[in-house]
Enzyme design. Structure first.
Site, PDB file in Angstrom:
ATOM      1  N   HIS A  34       0.832  -1.202   0.000  1.00 30.91           N
ATOM      2  CA  HIS A  34       0.000   0.000   0.000  1.00 30.91           C
ATOM      3  C   HIS A  34       0.871   1.260   0.000  1.00 30.91           C
ATOM      4  O   HIS A  34       2.063   1.231   0.284  1.00 30.91           O
ATOM      5  CB  HIS A  34      -0.921   0.013   1.222  1.00 30.91           C
ATOM      6  CG  HIS A  34      -0.168  -0.075   2.512  1.00 30.91           C
ATOM      7  ND1 HIS A  34       0.512   0.989   3.064  1.00 30.91           N
ATOM      8  CD2 HIS A  34       0.038  -1.109   3.363  1.00 30.91           C
ATOM      9  CE1 HIS A  34       1.099   0.620   4.181  1.00 30.91           C
ATOM     10  NE2 HIS A  34       0.828  -0.655   4.391  1.00 30.91           N
ATOM     11  N   ASP A 335       4.013  -4.544   3.512  1.00 35.12           N
ATOM     12  CA  ASP A 335       5.470  -4.675   3.480  1.00 35.12           C
ATOM     13  C   ASP A 335       5.924  -6.085   3.823  1.00 35.12           C
ATOM     14  O   ASP A 335       6.883  -6.610   3.241  1.00 35.12           O
ATOM     15  CB  ASP A 335       6.123  -3.662   4.427  1.00 35.12           C
ATOM     16  CG  ASP A 335       5.422  -3.547   5.776  1.00 35.12           C
ATOM     17  OD1 ASP A 335       4.545  -4.367   6.085  1.00 35.12           O
ATOM     18  OD2 ASP A 335       5.754  -2.602   6.530  1.00 35.12           O
TER      19      ASP A 335
END
Length: 456
Positions: A34, A335
């Site tokens: 994101h 991540d």
């Protein structure tokens, strides 16, 4: 940390080197973190950092599907304001550092900057796959050409929506097209990120590696350097398992780096050596397990890799350019997904993935098969259906060299970044759990760090 710097489109020479003329692009899966967000937990108010940030303009433009009388449907347009506890305990409107009441973000929300960088990612994908390569059509075709999936966390879903909008802006989508289908899963069944909350064994292993990192780093010269530079703003001793923990401190530093001057920490937090140490330690804490344990790889990202592999194999049986064939998948993730995938495949640079980082899994078909290479590939178990097919990964636009593809016969002759499909399939299948839910409950009696099993 901030998103990767927007690079110029590939030059003709770069494009020719990355996309050899004897290969035809067949399928792409882009898995991306994101965009920029606010910190997941407000921290460092004692250092002057505002707990609420005014960087979320979308909050003034919300629409909700609502049922009207007679069971008709309409949209309710509204704006959101945040409430918080005041100094005397009463409820007050949350405000930004300049007294802003509108566009205020809650913790962990995708910001305007995050929307901008994910939109830019989609625009880069459009320029490459539509304009430069002609792989995707100019205008959105049948929905079956695209597979859209997101984690159930709002910032990942919103990032997916922004990436898709960059790939196919409203001007390139027909109003006659049916609504887009975006797939999500319940948290209990989610595999688009390492799901510690739903996998007890993965959580146990994660805690063991975190403990190992604490034992290694807490009393190290590197941690002492952090203490000397930023310790005055931290209650107690800075540590991997401190309060806040080092990963949380790093998260706040990276989030502030990506945004405005009114939401910045003191300069000491941004010193190159301070940031380097924080990144090295948090990467070691979170991702060492992927390079060391096959069980960690299976439970962390094996199921997701298996999904990507399965779509590739299904696509081999549909080797046409007809309308309706799946051509691109977009997957909004986190991540931990990006780093877990790279570390599991032996291509991790041991740097925390910046916001909007992406991995493109590209599958190619050889236009004219080389008989000598086909004979060689059979020695390595390639089926007739898999001959002449290759898989290449790009991380933030740069090729990734998968460790298990470097051996002769397991990559395109002259370019190790192109794995044979057979080699890629074999590598992934070693990581795919036969029954993820079952494996998540196994080995709970085995404590500590598992024996080292390096990525092959």
């Amino acid at each position: 940390m901030p998103a990767p710097d927007s690079r110029h489109p590939y030059s003709p020479d770069e494009l020719a080197a990355l996309y050899p003329s004897n290969l035809r692009l067949h399928l792409v899966h882009v898995i991306f973190r994101h965009g920029e967000r606010t910190p997941v937990v407000p921290r460092f108010q004692n250092a002057g950092l505002a707990p609420f940030w005014p960087y979320c303009q979308a909050t003034s433009r919300f629409k909700a599907a609502v049922m009207e009388p007679e069971a008709d449907w309409s949209f309710l347009t509204f704006q959101r304001r945040m409430e918080t506890f005041g100094k005397k305990g009463g409820n007050v409107v949350a405000m930004g550092p300049g007294g802003e009441k509108d566009n205020v973000c809650p913790p962990g929300e995708l910001t305007d900057r995050g929307r901008e960088t994910t939109l830019q990612l989609g625009q880069r994908l459009r320029h490459l796959y539509v304009h430069q390569l002609g792989f995707l059509p100019e205008n959105l075709g049948t929905q079956s050409e695209c597979y859209l999936r997101s984690s159930p966390i709002a910032r990942a879903l919103e990032s997916l929506e922004q990436v898709f909008t960059g790939l196919y802006p409203s001007a390139n989508r027909s109003p006659m097209n049916p609504p887009l289908t975006i797939y999500t899963r319940s948290f209990a069944e989610e595999n688009i990120f390492p799901n510690n909350a739903s996998c007890r064994r993965l959580d146990q292993l994660s805690r063991a590696f975190a403990k190992l990192a604490a034992e290694k780093w807490n009393d190290s010269p590197e941690m002492q350097h952090l203490q000397s530079r930023i310790g005055k703003w931290v209650d107690g001793k800075i540590a991997v398992d401190g309060h806040p923990n080092l990963c949380g401190i790093t998260d706040t530093v990276n989030a502030t780096l990506a945004h405005g001057e009114t939401t910045k920490l003191p300069n000491e937090f941004y010193e190159p050596r301070v940031r380097e140490i924080m990144d090295d330690i948090t990467v070691d804490e979170w991702y060492r397990g992927y390079s060391q344990s096959s069980e960690y790889r299976r439970l962390g990202v094996g199921s997701l890799l298996g999904d990507v592999k399965d779509r590739m194999l299904s696509s081999v049986n549909d080797d046409t350019n007809k309308d309706g064939r799946l051509k691109i998948g977009l997957m909004g993730c986190h991540d931990t997904t990006i780093a877990g995938l790279l570390a599991s495949l032996g291509g991790f640079d041991k740097k925390w993935p910046p916001f909007t980082s992406s991995i493109a899994f590209e599958m190619f078909r050889e236009k004219r098969q080389n008989k000598s290479r086909n004979v060689f590939s059979k020695l390595f178990g390639a089926t007739n259906e898999e001959e002449g097919w290759y898989v290449r990964l790009k991380y933030n636009d740069k090729p990734v060299y998968v460790k298990g593809c470097k051996m002769a016969g397991r990559h395109l002759e002259g370019d190790e970044s192109f794995c044979t499909l057979t080699a890629f399939k074999e590598i992934v299948e070693k990581m795919v759990p036969k029954d993820l839910k079952d494996e998540c409950l196994r080995n709970m009696d085995k404590t500590g760090i598992p024996p080292i099993e390096e990525v092959e």
